[in-house]
Scaffold this active site. Structure first.
Site, PDB file in Angstrom:
ATOM      1  CG  ASN A   9      -1.737   1.233   1.378  1.00  0.00           C
ATOM      2  OD1 ASN A   9      -1.776   2.067   0.477  1.00  0.00           O
ATOM      3  ND2 ASN A   9      -2.404   1.370   2.514  1.00  0.00           N
ATOM      4  CD1 TRP A  10       3.890   1.352  -2.667  1.00  0.00           C
ATOM      5  CD2 TRP A  10       3.627   2.264  -4.688  1.00  0.00           C
ATOM      6  NE1 TRP A  10       4.720   0.693  -3.540  1.00  0.00           N
ATOM      7  CE2 TRP A  10       4.577   1.228  -4.780  1.00  0.00           C
ATOM      8  CE3 TRP A  10       3.297   2.981  -5.836  1.00  0.00           C
ATOM      9  CZ2 TRP A  10       5.214   0.906  -5.986  1.00  0.00           C
ATOM     10  CZ3 TRP A  10       3.922   2.646  -7.042  1.00  0.00           C
ATOM     11  CH2 TRP A  10       4.869   1.630  -7.103  1.00  0.00           C
ATOM     12  CE  LYS A  11      -0.069   3.131   4.843  1.00  0.00           C
ATOM     13  NZ  LYS A  11       0.093   3.199   6.303  1.00  0.00           N
ATOM     14  CG  HIS A  96      -5.716   2.018   5.353  1.00  0.00           C
ATOM     15  ND1 HIS A  96      -5.223   2.936   6.250  1.00  0.00           N
ATOM     16  CD2 HIS A  96      -4.736   1.106   5.156  1.00  0.00           C
ATOM     17  CE1 HIS A  96      -3.985   2.588   6.580  1.00  0.00           C
ATOM     18  NE2 HIS A  96      -3.665   1.491   5.924  1.00  0.00           N
ATOM     19  CD  GLU A  98      -2.681   5.436   6.910  1.00  0.00           C
ATOM     20  OE1 GLU A  98      -2.710   5.477   5.667  1.00  0.00           O
ATOM     21  OE2 GLU A  98      -1.756   4.876   7.559  1.00  0.00           O
ATOM     22  CD  GLU A 168      -3.270  -2.445   7.287  1.00  0.00           C
ATOM     23  OE1 GLU A 168      -2.204  -2.725   6.740  1.00  0.00           O
ATOM     24  OE2 GLU A 168      -3.854  -1.354   7.117  1.00  0.00           O
ATOM     25  N   GLY A 174       2.838   2.128  10.776  1.00  0.00           N
ATOM     26  CA  GLY A 174       3.795   3.222  10.614  1.00  0.00           C
ATOM     27  C   GLY A 174       4.532   3.575  11.896  1.00  0.00           C
ATOM     28  CB  SER A 213       5.453  -2.034  11.874  1.00  0.00           C
ATOM     29  OG  SER A 213       5.127  -0.678  12.155  1.00  0.00           O
ATOM     30  N   GLY A 234       2.938  -1.086   4.156  1.00  0.00           N
ATOM     31  CA  GLY A 234       3.076   0.312   3.782  1.00  0.00           C
ATOM     32  C   GLY A 234       4.526   0.656   3.484  1.00  0.00           C
ATOM     33  N   GLY A 235       5.191   1.256   4.457  1.00  0.00           N
ATOM     34  CA  GLY A 235       6.539   1.804   4.271  1.00  0.00           C
ATOM     35  C   GLY A 235       7.532   0.874   3.590  1.00  0.00           C
TER      36      GLY A 235
HETATM   37  P1  13P Z   1       3.231   0.284   7.555  1.00  0.00           P
HETATM   38  O1  13P Z   1       3.677  -1.019   6.926  1.00  0.00           O
HETATM   39  O2  13P Z   1       3.995   1.474   7.040  1.00  0.00           O
HETATM   40  O3  13P Z   1       3.172   0.183   9.041  1.00  0.00           O
HETATM   41  O4  13P Z   1       1.723   0.527   7.058  1.00  0.00           O
HETATM   42  C1  13P Z   1       0.810  -0.500   7.191  1.00  0.00           C
HETATM   43  C2  13P Z   1      -0.412  -0.144   6.435  1.00  0.00           C
HETATM   44  O5  13P Z   1      -1.157   0.730   6.840  1.00  0.00           O
HETATM   45  C3  13P Z   1      -0.680  -0.849   5.175  1.00  0.00           C
HETATM   46  O6  13P Z   1      -1.962  -0.583   4.717  1.00  0.00           O
END
Ligand code: 13P
Length: 252
Positions: A9-11, A96, A98, A168, A174, A213, A234-235
């Site tokens: 997920n590149w956000k 999600h 967020e 999640e 994050g 994470s 994500g990251g």
């Molecule tokens: P991180 O892997 O950066 O913690 O993000 C997880 C996430 O929200 C994937 O959708």
């Protein structure tokens, strides 16, 4: 047997040009993933989706990070499931944390989004997970159960089996503070039991991912758990080398 799934997920990261550059190293990963029965994909921003679709190696799953539940109309800033399908997107992340936090997305709205996606033959990737406060109060199970029941309410088994769930925990996203494999497996098993209660044996076919994470160094521990079918990352999915290591950690 559930196929494993690695979804990045590149956000709100990467321009189309940056997305193209990421894809240069990804080609060889597809055959590796395929030979181990793993699906791999990425979810770029809407703007970068065309560049990714044009440059993606055959078999790379391209997902959106959101979808609107309506087909078309006066919904400024939104994108619909038929539009996603028209350009070649096959999966969509919904719910999600967020978007729940900043955009007011709810589980019942996600139910509408699931129906809209399934109608177009797209795969919903439904995110759920609790806050730190809920976790510390020991209320994770009841909170996440409610999120799952609301989103899946009224679906047929045939529909439910097409949905991917991503657990999640918000406190792990994050933060570098991932849930232990035991905690992740415990909640994911609980989710599967809820799905079994709703849909019977179909629950064995529904893929449930862990996210929060996930890094090359810990992905293997999650994949060693019987109910965890993959990772939503994500990251660590932004860098092609790290993405490759995530895949290797999942299969080797
Ligand atoms: P991180 O892997 O950066 O913690 O993000 C997880 C996430 O929200 C994937 O959708």
């Amino acid at each position: 047997m559930r196929r494993k799934f690695l979804l990045g997920n590149w956000k709100m990261n990467k321009t189309p040009e940056e997305a193209r550059s990421f894809l240069q190293g990804v080609g060889p990963l597809l055959s590796l993933a395929e030979s181990h029965g793993v699906d791999i994909g990425i979810a770029p921003t809407f703007l970068a989706i065309p560049a990714v679709l044009e440059n993606a190696p055959e078999g790379l799953i391209v997902a959106s990070q959101n979808v609107n539940e309506h087909e078309k109309g006066a919904y400024t800033g939104e994108v619909s499931a038929p539009m996603l399908r028209a350009v070649g997107v096959t999966h969509a992340i919904i719910g999600h944390s967020e978007r729940r936090e900043y955009e007011g997305e709810t589980s019942s709205r996600c139910h509408e989004k699931i129906l809209a996606l399934l109608k177009e033959g797209l795969v919903p990737v439904y995110c759920c997970g609790e806050s730190l406060e809920t976790f510390e109060k020991g209320e994770t199970a009841s909170f996440v159960e409610r999120q799952v029941r609301e989103a899946f309410a009224g679906l047929s088994g045939e529909e439910a089996r097409k949905v991917v769930v991503a657990y999640e925990p918000i406190w792990a996203i994050g933060t570098g503070k991932s849930a232990s494999a035991e905690i992740a497996e415990g909640t994911i098993l609980m989710i599967r039991n809820v799905l079994r209660d709703m849909f019977g044996e179909v629950a064995e076919e529904i893929r449930i991912l862990y996210g929060g994470s996930v890094k090359p160094g810990n992905v293997r521990a999650y994949m060693g758990c019987p109910d965890i079918d993959g990772a939503l990352v994500g990251g660590a999915s932004l860098d092609p080398e790290s993405y490759r290591q995530l895949l290797e950690g999942m299969i080797l």
